[in-house]
Motif scaffolding. Structure first.
Motif, PDB file in Angstrom:
ATOM      1  N   LEU A  59       0.654  -1.112   0.053  1.00  0.00           N
ATOM      2  CA  LEU A  59       0.136  -0.324  -0.203  1.00  0.00           C
ATOM      3  C   LEU A  59       1.106   1.331  -0.565  1.00  0.00           C
ATOM      4  O   LEU A  59       0.867   2.362  -0.602  1.00  0.00           O
ATOM      5  CB  LEU A  59      -1.210  -0.481   1.210  1.00  0.00           C
ATOM      6  CG  LEU A  59      -1.706   1.424   1.013  1.00  0.00           C
ATOM      7  CD1 LEU A  59      -2.930   1.275   0.193  1.00  0.00           C
ATOM      8  CD2 LEU A  59      -2.624   1.281   2.879  1.00  0.00           C
ATOM      9  N   ALA A  60       1.851   1.066   1.006  1.00  0.00           N
ATOM     10  CA  ALA A  60       2.554   2.863   1.157  1.00  0.00           C
ATOM     11  C   ALA A  60       2.939   2.866  -0.835  1.00  0.00           C
ATOM     12  O   ALA A  60       3.483   3.861  -1.153  1.00  0.00           O
ATOM     13  CB  ALA A  60       3.762   2.259   2.332  1.00  0.00           C
ATOM     14  N   ARG A  61       3.632   1.359  -1.270  1.00  0.00           N
ATOM     15  CA  ARG A  61       4.457   1.803  -2.094  1.00  0.00           C
ATOM     16  C   ARG A  61       3.088   2.238  -3.305  1.00  0.00           C
ATOM     17  O   ARG A  61       3.424   3.270  -4.084  1.00  0.00           O
ATOM     18  CB  ARG A  61       4.634   0.630  -3.217  1.00  0.00           C
ATOM     19  CG  ARG A  61       6.296  -0.076  -2.329  1.00  0.00           C
ATOM     20  CD  ARG A  61       7.596   0.744  -3.228  1.00  0.00           C
ATOM     21  NE  ARG A  61       7.388  -0.552  -4.216  1.00  0.00           N
ATOM     22  CZ  ARG A  61       8.901   0.869  -5.309  1.00  0.00           C
ATOM     23  NH1 ARG A  61       8.773   1.867  -5.298  1.00  0.00           N
ATOM     24  NH2 ARG A  61       8.474  -0.074  -6.335  1.00  0.00           N
ATOM     25  N   LEU A  62       2.387   1.743  -3.891  1.00  0.00           N
ATOM     26  CA  LEU A  62       0.996   2.883  -4.609  1.00  0.00           C
ATOM     27  C   LEU A  62       0.814   4.535  -3.783  1.00  0.00           C
ATOM     28  O   LEU A  62       1.027   4.252  -5.192  1.00  0.00           O
ATOM     29  CB  LEU A  62      -0.142   1.721  -4.362  1.00  0.00           C
ATOM     30  CG  LEU A  62       0.081  -0.158  -4.943  1.00  0.00           C
ATOM     31  CD1 LEU A  62      -1.218  -0.366  -4.654  1.00  0.00           C
ATOM     32  CD2 LEU A  62      -0.294   0.351  -6.482  1.00  0.00           C
ATOM     33  N   LEU A  63       0.635   4.191  -2.458  1.00  0.00           N
ATOM     34  CA  LEU A  63       0.546   5.074  -2.719  1.00  0.00           C
ATOM     35  C   LEU A  63       1.699   6.926  -2.723  1.00  0.00           C
ATOM     36  O   LEU A  63       1.611   7.909  -3.330  1.00  0.00           O
ATOM     37  CB  LEU A  63      -0.383   6.137  -1.019  1.00  0.00           C
ATOM     38  CG  LEU A  63      -1.256   4.518  -0.611  1.00  0.00           C
ATOM     39  CD1 LEU A  63      -1.395   5.241   0.876  1.00  0.00           C
ATOM     40  CD2 LEU A  63      -2.332   4.853  -1.055  1.00  0.00           C
ATOM     41  N   LEU A  96      -1.047   9.026  -4.320  1.00  0.00           N
ATOM     42  CA  LEU A  96      -2.792   8.560  -3.937  1.00  0.00           C
ATOM     43  C   LEU A  96      -3.341   8.859  -2.537  1.00  0.00           C
ATOM     44  O   LEU A  96      -2.116   9.520  -1.530  1.00  0.00           O
ATOM     45  CB  LEU A  96      -2.640   7.277  -3.730  1.00  0.00           C
ATOM     46  CG  LEU A  96      -2.678   6.655  -5.591  1.00  0.00           C
ATOM     47  CD1 LEU A  96      -3.126   4.917  -5.468  1.00  0.00           C
ATOM     48  CD2 LEU A  96      -3.182   7.171  -6.667  1.00  0.00           C
ATOM     49  N   GLU A  97      -4.798   9.758  -2.387  1.00  0.00           N
ATOM     50  CA  GLU A  97      -4.456  10.589  -1.368  1.00  0.00           C
ATOM     51  C   GLU A  97      -5.958   9.778  -0.809  1.00  0.00           C
ATOM     52  O   GLU A  97      -6.241   9.151  -2.236  1.00  0.00           O
ATOM     53  CB  GLU A  97      -4.934  11.920  -1.524  1.00  0.00           C
ATOM     54  CG  GLU A  97      -3.391  12.997  -1.609  1.00  0.00           C
ATOM     55  CD  GLU A  97      -3.849  14.488  -1.548  1.00  0.00           C
ATOM     56  OE1 GLU A  97      -4.462  14.538  -1.396  1.00  0.00           O
ATOM     57  OE2 GLU A  97      -3.036  14.792  -1.986  1.00  0.00           O
ATOM     58  N   ARG A  98      -6.463   9.921   0.032  1.00  0.00           N
ATOM     59  CA  ARG A  98      -7.858   9.088   0.627  1.00  0.00           C
ATOM     60  C   ARG A  98      -8.659  10.051  -0.234  1.00  0.00           C
ATOM     61  O   ARG A  98      -8.883  11.368   0.205  1.00  0.00           O
ATOM     62  CB  ARG A  98      -7.963   9.198   1.509  1.00  0.00           C
ATOM     63  CG  ARG A  98      -8.922   8.357   2.786  1.00  0.00           C
ATOM     64  CD  ARG A  98      -8.430   8.238   4.526  1.00  0.00           C
ATOM     65  NE  ARG A  98      -9.917   7.386   4.718  1.00  0.00           N
ATOM     66  CZ  ARG A  98     -10.148   6.339   5.290  1.00  0.00           C
ATOM     67  NH1 ARG A  98      -8.305   6.305   4.924  1.00  0.00           N
ATOM     68  NH2 ARG A  98     -10.095   4.984   5.530  1.00  0.00           N
ATOM     69  N   VAL A  99      -9.697   9.047  -0.573  1.00  0.00           N
ATOM     70  CA  VAL A  99     -11.249   9.570  -1.108  1.00  0.00           C
ATOM     71  C   VAL A  99     -11.926   9.193  -0.853  1.00  0.00           C
ATOM     72  O   VAL A  99     -12.091   8.255  -0.416  1.00  0.00           O
ATOM     73  CB  VAL A  99     -11.066   9.623  -2.757  1.00  0.00           C
ATOM     74  CG1 VAL A  99      -9.640  10.400  -3.209  1.00  0.00           C
ATOM     75  CG2 VAL A  99     -11.092   8.147  -3.534  1.00  0.00           C
ATOM     76  N   ASP A 100     -13.020   9.965  -0.826  1.00  0.00           N
ATOM     77  CA  ASP A 100     -14.721   9.287  -0.738  1.00  0.00           C
ATOM     78  C   ASP A 100     -14.959   9.176  -1.836  1.00  0.00           C
ATOM     79  O   ASP A 100     -15.468   9.351  -2.857  1.00  0.00           O
ATOM     80  CB  ASP A 100     -15.476  10.114   0.157  1.00  0.00           C
ATOM     81  CG  ASP A 100     -15.051  10.603   1.779  1.00  0.00           C
ATOM     82  OD1 ASP A 100     -14.846   9.463   2.274  1.00  0.00           O
ATOM     83  OD2 ASP A 100     -15.746  12.286   2.262  1.00  0.00           O
TER      84      ASP A 100
END
Length: 481
Positions: free
Chosen positions: A107-111, A116-120
């Protein structure tokens, strides 16, 4: 008494031999029928067109596709895999990576790499899966969405992807596999041509072992030097170019590989998505779709087409390969047992008679009968309880027809698809088709017997399936097209 015992022993030996030979003849007969249907299907297919021509024909009509890529502990390869998916040539698609509770830095590699940032984002809750912990996206990459969820296994991760997806079609793949850039536009063709009937489409899985990989693409097809990888190339050719092409032609296809399949999302939701508690979730979904459409009495089609290709890595270690094959066997038995009422049931038509009949002969009866044959037929002949004719018939069925089916499949490949760039490749694979019958085939059946034992013990889980990962080899001339 001795005479009576001798007569009973000879009669028992003959019955065993007849069962073994009869089952073998059924399998061979079905394989020959498959060869005929596969050859007919390839002969009647139009010439393989270039990607640019496909784009001109289908781009404006092609429906959006959500590419679902479950990922678990893929930290080393996940960025390259996602870059490869984002580079697919298709007019409207999104890539949904489902991080299934990875324990490493996936996950850390992807973000970090993609910013990428958290979205709704609203999503369905129609099919069941473990809780979603967060959704991540970036305005710079509108095609990419990462789903972070608690661990639940591959089927659970795919269900989360189906719920989150917005496209009418979804493509299930393995995160460590490589799709050819035009695979989606080739796979979607049946959905464009028969939009009311098409339910699912499977493409070809090929082995990348030994080939040159650059920037997430197979740039040159080369044979591996590892014998286990070579023999699996022959197995995949038989499974896809012969068996699945033929079963698709007969409209009795029961398996679309979990590594590359295209499905209508609405229907997948209607049947509850991928089932939990099975390692054969890909086969089970296809069977559920057959059952659903038959119960609704609606016309439908589930097809395999050979042109779209997904490349994957084959195990090159006996232990890992054995785990894989026993797991495949366990998955087939789980699906067969769960839907056994479809077998020879007129309500389910050809899928009940031919599709499930083939599963019963090849997957349920086949391994047991063949292992019994290897163990008992030569022994019974050696002690004088079985006539030489039975032994010769068993050997002819086991080896001669096995070699014939493999070589015939190679001929089909060369005449129609020509994916192997050198004549020497065909010579090597022909030799492998002969050698595999003396040792590897018997070992493969023992793995399948172990899978049956696991099934009866209700074993769950995939086990450890370590891979080397795709690595670039020395540059070599491009493959013949």
């Amino acid at each position: 008494m001795d005479i009576e015992w001798s007569g009973w022993a000879v009669a028992s030996a003959e019955i065993i031999a007849l069962v073994v030979i009869g089952t073998g003849l059924l399998q061979i007969g079905f394989y020959i029928v498959q060869l005929g249907f596969a050859g007919l299907s390839l002969a009647q297919r139009p010439p393989v067109v270039r990607s640019s021509q496909l784009w001109q024909r289908y781009a404006e009509q092609a429906p959006p596709i959500a590419v679902l890529a479950p990922a678990f502990n893929e930290e080393v390869t996940i960025v390259e895999s996602v870059n490869s998916l984002l580079a697919l040539h298709y007019p409207d698609f999104e890539v949904i990576v489902i991080n299934d509770g990875s324990k490493d830095g996936t996950l850390a590699r992807l973000l970090g790499h993609f910013g990428l940032e958290r979205v709704d984002r609203y999503h369905d809750l129609t099919v069941q899966h473990q809780p979603i912990r967060g959704l991540y996206a970036s305005p710079r990459l509108p095609r990419l969405l990462v789903v972070d969820k608690e661990n639940g296994g591959k089927s659970d991760a795919l269900n989360a992807g189906i719920n989150v997806a917005r496209s009418p079609l979804f493509c299930s793949i393995d995160a460590d596999s490589l799709l050819e850039s035009d695979a989606l536009i080739r796979a979607v063709r049946p959905f464009v041509e028969e939009p009311e009937k098409m339910v699912a489409v499977g493409g070809t899985i090929r082995l990348a072992n030994g080939s040159h990989i650059a920037a997430g693409r197979v740039t040159s097809v080369r044979l591996p030097t590892n014998f286990l990888a070579l023999v699996q190339i022959m197995e995949y050719l038989r499974a896809f170019l012969m068996a699945r092409l033929a079963l698709s032609r007969m409209q009795v296809l029961t398996v679309i590989s979990g590594a590359f399949g295209l499905f209508r999302r609405r229907l997948a939701l209607e049947v509850g998505g991928y089932s939990h508690g099975t390692v054969g979730e890909d086969m089970e979904l296809v069977v559920k779709l057959h059952r659903h459409m038959r119960d609704l009495k609606q016309e439908y089609r589930i097809e395999f087409i050979p042109e779209p290709v997904c490349w994957t890595e084959a195990p090159e270690d006996l232990t890992i390969l054995g785990r894989q094959r026993s797991r495949w066997q366990r998955g087939a038995l789980e699906t067969f047992a769960k839907h056994r009422d479809m077998l020879f049931n007129p309500r389910y038509g050809r899928i009940g008679f031919i599709g499930f009949g083939q599963v019963m002969i090849v997957d349920v009866m086949g391994p047991v009968v063949e292992v019994v044959g290897y163990a008992l037929v030569p022994l019974l002949w050696a002690v004088g309880l079985l006539a030489v004719e039975y032994l010769l018939a068993f050997l002819a069925i086991t080896f001669t027809f096995g070699i014939f089916v493999s070589v015939a499949t190679l001929i089909l490949e060369e005449f129609e698809l020509r994916r192997f760039p050198r004549a020497s490749d065909l010579i090597i694979l022909t030799a492998v088709a002969i050698v595999e019958n003396f040792g590897y085939r018997q070992l493969s059946n023992l793995w399948r017997i172990w899978g049956m034992f696991q099934f009866f013990r209700k074993k769950q889980g995939w086990g450890t399936m370590t891979r080397k990962g795709f690595t670039s080899a020395e540059p070599s001339p491009p493959a013949r097209t």
